[in-house]
Enzyme design. Structure first.
Site, PDB file in Angstrom:
ATOM      1  N   HIS B 128       6.964   0.182  -5.676  1.00 33.43           N
ATOM      2  CA  HIS B 128       8.178   0.186  -4.845  1.00 33.43           C
ATOM      3  C   HIS B 128       8.932  -1.133  -4.925  1.00 33.43           C
ATOM      4  O   HIS B 128      10.159  -1.168  -4.784  1.00 33.43           O
ATOM      5  CB  HIS B 128       7.821   0.460  -3.375  1.00 33.43           C
ATOM      6  CG  HIS B 128       7.262   1.842  -3.160  1.00 33.43           C
ATOM      7  ND1 HIS B 128       6.559   2.190  -2.028  1.00 33.43           N
ATOM      8  CD2 HIS B 128       7.289   2.964  -3.933  1.00 33.43           C
ATOM      9  CE1 HIS B 128       6.180   3.464  -2.105  1.00 33.43           C
ATOM     10  NE2 HIS B 128       6.608   3.953  -3.254  1.00 33.43           N
ATOM     11  N   HIS B 365      -0.669   6.365  -1.622  1.00 37.79           N
ATOM     12  CA  HIS B 365       0.322   6.556  -2.696  1.00 37.79           C
ATOM     13  C   HIS B 365       0.465   5.310  -3.571  1.00 37.79           C
ATOM     14  O   HIS B 365       1.308   5.274  -4.472  1.00 37.79           O
ATOM     15  CB  HIS B 365       1.687   6.906  -2.099  1.00 37.79           C
ATOM     16  CG  HIS B 365       1.780   8.320  -1.616  1.00 37.79           C
ATOM     17  ND1 HIS B 365       1.528   8.677  -0.308  1.00 37.79           N
ATOM     18  CD2 HIS B 365       2.067   9.470  -2.269  1.00 37.79           C
ATOM     19  CE1 HIS B 365       1.685   9.993  -0.172  1.00 37.79           C
ATOM     20  NE2 HIS B 365       1.997  10.499  -1.351  1.00 37.79           N
ATOM     21  N   MET B 366      -0.280   4.298  -3.309  1.00 32.08           N
ATOM     22  CA  MET B 366      -0.308   3.063  -4.116  1.00 32.08           C
ATOM     23  C   MET B 366       1.061   2.378  -4.176  1.00 32.08           C
ATOM     24  O   MET B 366       1.358   1.670  -5.142  1.00 32.08           O
ATOM     25  CB  MET B 366      -0.773   3.334  -5.572  1.00 32.08           C
ATOM     26  CG  MET B 366      -2.025   4.140  -5.720  1.00 32.08           C
ATOM     27  SD  MET B 366      -3.442   3.341  -5.002  1.00 32.08           S
ATOM     28  CE  MET B 366      -4.174   4.724  -4.137  1.00 32.08           C
ATOM     29  N   CYS B 367       1.893   2.590  -3.170  1.00 33.88           N
ATOM     30  CA  CYS B 367       3.249   2.007  -3.176  1.00 33.88           C
ATOM     31  C   CYS B 367       4.008   2.401  -4.445  1.00 33.88           C
ATOM     32  O   CYS B 367       4.803   1.617  -4.974  1.00 33.88           O
ATOM     33  CB  CYS B 367       3.217   0.485  -3.048  1.00 33.88           C
ATOM     34  SG  CYS B 367       2.497  -0.086  -1.528  1.00 33.88           S
ATOM     35  N   ALA B 368       3.691   3.581  -4.957  1.00 33.38           N
ATOM     36  CA  ALA B 368       4.414   4.108  -6.121  1.00 33.38           C
ATOM     37  C   ALA B 368       4.582   5.601  -5.892  1.00 33.38           C
ATOM     38  O   ALA B 368       4.184   6.434  -6.713  1.00 33.38           O
ATOM     39  CB  ALA B 368       3.636   3.813  -7.397  1.00 33.38           C
TER      40      ALA B 368
END
Lengths: 432, 409
Positions: B128, B365-368
């Site tokens: 992100h 969501h792994m910042c993705a």
């Protein structure tokens, strides 16, 4: 030790008496050693005075090192700040005249420079590490007028971290040199070599004039680049100076480095005893001027060899070779393996190299960075690697890296050889 | 010291017990296994010790005075900048200290004066932090990924024909662990006249990057993924770009002159460092760089590759796992993201791995999120390794998953 002690022993004795009577620190220093000036009767007695160090002058500044009668408001005094690194900074104040006399005496080894220096007016240019902390005061907005000193010296702008100096300032440097038409240059050789590279790229040759190289030891690589641009017939002289003393030694026209034995009483000390000619030794200095801050048996931390041979130039100041600062020596197992001067001798002045820096990071770890130029061909550096590995000894891990950038020290100076082990040995009190 | 003959023991030069005392902790009698280094790595004693030295022995502020400690700390701080510059192959004034990768990338996006008419090409697997700052300001075009998670270079070539102002590259995906072909993509972007901004947060712990040789315009990373402390990161920017950019944060420490009508900023990089920075963080970052250099990046990369192969070969053996960008031959680091068939609650799996087996993994969501939703349509679980991990850690992870799948599927 240098055998003209007889010439200035009486002057040194007078300095001791003067310091004892007028400087609180020295009275205490001598009292603690249970000595009085009367105890120093012969040159042999001189060594009984415990050496003084930078920290003494820093800790006792100004109250206890200024001689009676002087205040910091005295118009005759000039400030000589030493930027220092790792806490070694120092402020010295002294009569401007004292420094001038030392400089003129030292310059006697190069008669032509001596003559030009005494001309007035004299347009000079200084291109050296800026005397500021970089972040707070250095900026690219100053004008030529801002940097023109009363004695006709134009101080050229440069960034603290030399290689980050932007093109706008380098262009400004050329314009200002052209406008000022200097008759003499006071330079740091690494700095000037950097400017020379830019000048050469733009086809500019600066006005000819003697070059006095000081601030940091001149590497052969830098000297080559400067001479290539100015021409081999330029008068180039390396000067050894300290901010707390001023000029101390200078290179004569035939390339001999002569130390000024007239303005100072000098001792070359090795293993606590006077050194023999050719032996590596630390320089201790005693001033002779009855000035504002006398220095007695001041440990410079700089290592030299002195020689008893006569120089071809005929000057009678002794010949010396400066090996470098003790804290910058490369050590392994507590033993010196290489001095900065010896390293420079190994590197030489190859045409394919612009700059280099050796860094010892641990007992066995050495990093040699170098900036190649367009003449570089693969493996040019092999002879340096082979020789270094030989000198560093078995088990040394030497990494050689081609780089585009090497930072200066935070003091703004560029040291071609630094050593974590040297720092450790120095702070442990290692003496030659 | 541990040997590293088969590349799967703890890396040579690292003592797990001495350097990383946290690895001696136990979670309800289970030895702690740390597999969350892509989020934050562990800090070795050497890094913590340098930070402690700052707080206990120096403590002063930088560039704000003339006293002894002020000068000492200013010297250390600026020499830290030089150290990072040499590590990256750039000049000292091209290194800006920031809080983290996110701040660095925001600083670039805000400083470049871009608008909605400008095209920014970004990666589908962007974090992100290398997506939102662009999405907020410009027209973002995402480069598709192929069936194995790799960058679709043909699509990338097509997007470059749109004359983007910026290409925002993710060097290593924090989801798939795949490396983008940075050199090739940078060259293509430069040929298209775009600025190249690189998120190197996941790659710099494992690979030496020379920004000068690569021709990158900006590069960002965080210390805390490379053994350093949290709260300190680095933005590399070419001098010419940094000079042209305006700082986002104004205040003390970034101005040369202020009067009632205006101000004049300091030269780069200081104009981007307003306020008191994370000084101890710089001490820690420098210690981390020295620690990694001492090991050597050749070894780090080899160790990472070996762990990656083991992770993916073990995953391949288990048909209950759905893996992001599967395949053991790809150029990737030791990051494995996956789902378990039969359950969507990967957060619960992460909790059980931790509490029942002492294994720390990341879930979510792994910042993705765009990439993770596209690939998995929901939460995933991620195991990520670093130099202190060994074969046993990975074997234990899969043994634990084997047991859990019996009860969750």
């Amino acid at each position: 030790m240098i055998d003209d002690f007889g010439d200035n022993f009486e002057a040194a004795r007078k300095e001791i008496t003067y310091a004892y009577e007028n400087v609180r620190f020295f009275r205490k220093h001598m009292d603690e050693a249970k000595l009085s000036p009367e105890d120093i009767r012969t040159p042999g007695d001189f060594g009984r005075i415990p050496p003084t160090e930078k920290k003494h002058y820093r800790k006792n500044f100004p109250l206890d090192v200024l001689a009676k009668g002087y205040t910091l408001k005295d118009d005759r005094l000039t400030r000589f700040p030493s930027a220092g690194t790792t806490g070694e900074r120092l402020m010295t104040v002294e009569l401007g005249l004292v420094y001038m006399k030392r400089a003129i005496e030292t310059m006697s080894v190069y008669p032509l420079i001596h003559t030009i220096f005494n001309r007035q007016p004299l347009n000079q240019v200084r291109y050296a590490p800026p005397n500021c902390s970089d972040v707070e005061c250095a900026n690219p907005y100053s004008t030529m007028q801002d940097r023109l000193l009363r004695d006709g010296t134009l101080v050229l702008a440069v960034y603290h971290d030399l290689l980050t100096t932007p093109e706008v300032i380098l262009k400004q440097n050329i314009e200002e040199v052209e406008k000022h038409q200097p008759q003499m240059y006071f330079i740091d050789s690494t700095h000037l070599a950097f400017l020379m590279r830019y000048m050469r790229k733009h086809g500019y040759t600066p006005p000819n004039g003697p070059l006095l190289s000081s601030y940091t030891p001149c590497t052969d690589v830098s000297r080559r680049q400067i001479l290539e641009n100015f021409g081999r017939d330029v008068h180039f002289s390396e000067v050894v100076a300290m901010s707390e003393m001023g000029y101390m030694a200078m290179e004569c026209p035939v390339g001999g480095l002569h130390i000024n034995t007239k303005s100072y009483h000098l001792e070359f000390i090795c293993n606590g005893r006077p050194a023999e000619p050719g032996e590596m030794a630390e320089l201790y200095i005693t001033t002779l001027d009855n000035g504002c801050i006398p220095h007695l048996r001041y440990r410079t931390g700089d290592v030299y060899r002195f020689f008893d041979s006569q120089c071809l130039c005929g000057h009678n100041f002794p010949l010396i070779r400066i090996e470098g600062r003790l804290r910058n020596f490369l050590f392994r197992n507590g033993e010196i393996v290489l001095t900065p001067k010896e390293l420079d001798g190994i590197v030489g002045a190859p045409r394919w190299m612009d700059m280099y820096k050796m860094k010892q990071t641990d007992e066995n770890d050495f990093l040699f960075n170098f900036i190649p130029n367009e003449k570089y061909e693969e493996n040019n550096e092999k002879y340096i690697r082979d020789e270094l590995l030989l000198k560093l000894g078995p088990g040394a891990d030497l990494v050689m890296e081609k780089v585009d950038y090497i930072p200066t020290e935070r003091s703004g100076k560029f040291l071609a050889c630094v050593s974590s082990e040297g720092e450790k040995m120095y702070s442990k009190g290692f003496c030659l | 010291m541990n040997s590293m003959d088969d590349n799967l023991e703890c890396i040579a030069g690292v003592s797990r017990e001495e350097d990383f005392p946290i690895l001696s902790r136990r979670i309800d009698d289970n030895p702690l296994i740390y597999l969350d280094s892509a989020a934050t790595s562990l800090q070795p004693r050497q890094v913590v010790s340098e930070m402690s030295r700052y707080y206990l022995e120096i403590s002063a502020n930088i560039h704000r005075g003339k006293h002894y400690l002020s000068e000492e700390v200013s010297t250390d701080y600026e020499e830290g900048r030089y150290k990072v510059a040499q590590f990256l192959g750039c000049a000292g004034n091209e290194v800006v200290f920031v809080r983290n990768t996110t701040e660095a990338l925001n600083l670039v996006a805000a400083g470049l004066d871009i608008g909605k008419d400008d095209i920014v090409v970004a990666c589908t697997d962007s974090h992100h932090s290398n997506y939102l700052p662009w999405l907020d300001r410009a027209a973002v075009k995402l480069v598709r990924v192929g069936a194995q998670g790799e960058v679709d270079l043909e699509h990338y070539r097509e997007l470059l024909k749109l004359s983007p102002r910026v290409v925002a590259l993710t060097h290593c995906s924090n989801v798939s662990g795949l490396y983008a072909p940075l050199e090739e993509m940078t060259r293509m972007a430069k040929e298209a006249g775009a600025l190249v901004v690189v998120d190197a947060a996941q790659s710099i712990p494992h690979r030496r990057l020379n920004v000068g040789r690569l021709g990158i315009d900006f590069l960002a990373f965080s210390a805390h993924k490379m053994l350093g402390p949290t709260g300190i990161g680095v933005l590399f920017g070419k001098q010419s770009h940094l000079r042209d950019m305006n700082p986002v944060i104004l205040g003390g420490g970034m101005v040369d002159w202020v009067d009632t009508s205006g101000y004049r900023t300091r030269k780069i990089p200081h104009k981007f460092e307003a306020g008191t920075p994370h000084i101890a963080g710089v001490y820690g970052l420098v210690a981390a760089v020295k620690y990694l250099e001492k090991i050597g990046f050749d070894r780090l990369e080899a160790h990472d590759l070996a762990l990656s192969k083991l992770l993916f070969s073990e995953a391949e053996k288990r048909d209950y796992l759905v893996v992001a960008a599967p395949g053991t031959h790809a150029d990737r680091c030791a990051i494995l993201s996956f789902k378990m068939k039969g359950t969507d609650d990967m957060g619960n799996i992460a909790r059980m791995l931790s509490d029942s087996f002492g294994i720390m993994c990341r879930s979510g969501h792994m910042c993705a999120q765009p990439y993770v939703d596209y690939s998995f349509n929901g939460d995933i679980l991620r195991a990520s390794c670093y130099l202190y991990n060994n074969r046993r850690d990975i074997v234990n992870l899969f043994q634990a998953l084997d047991q859990l799948q019996l009860v969750v599927s």
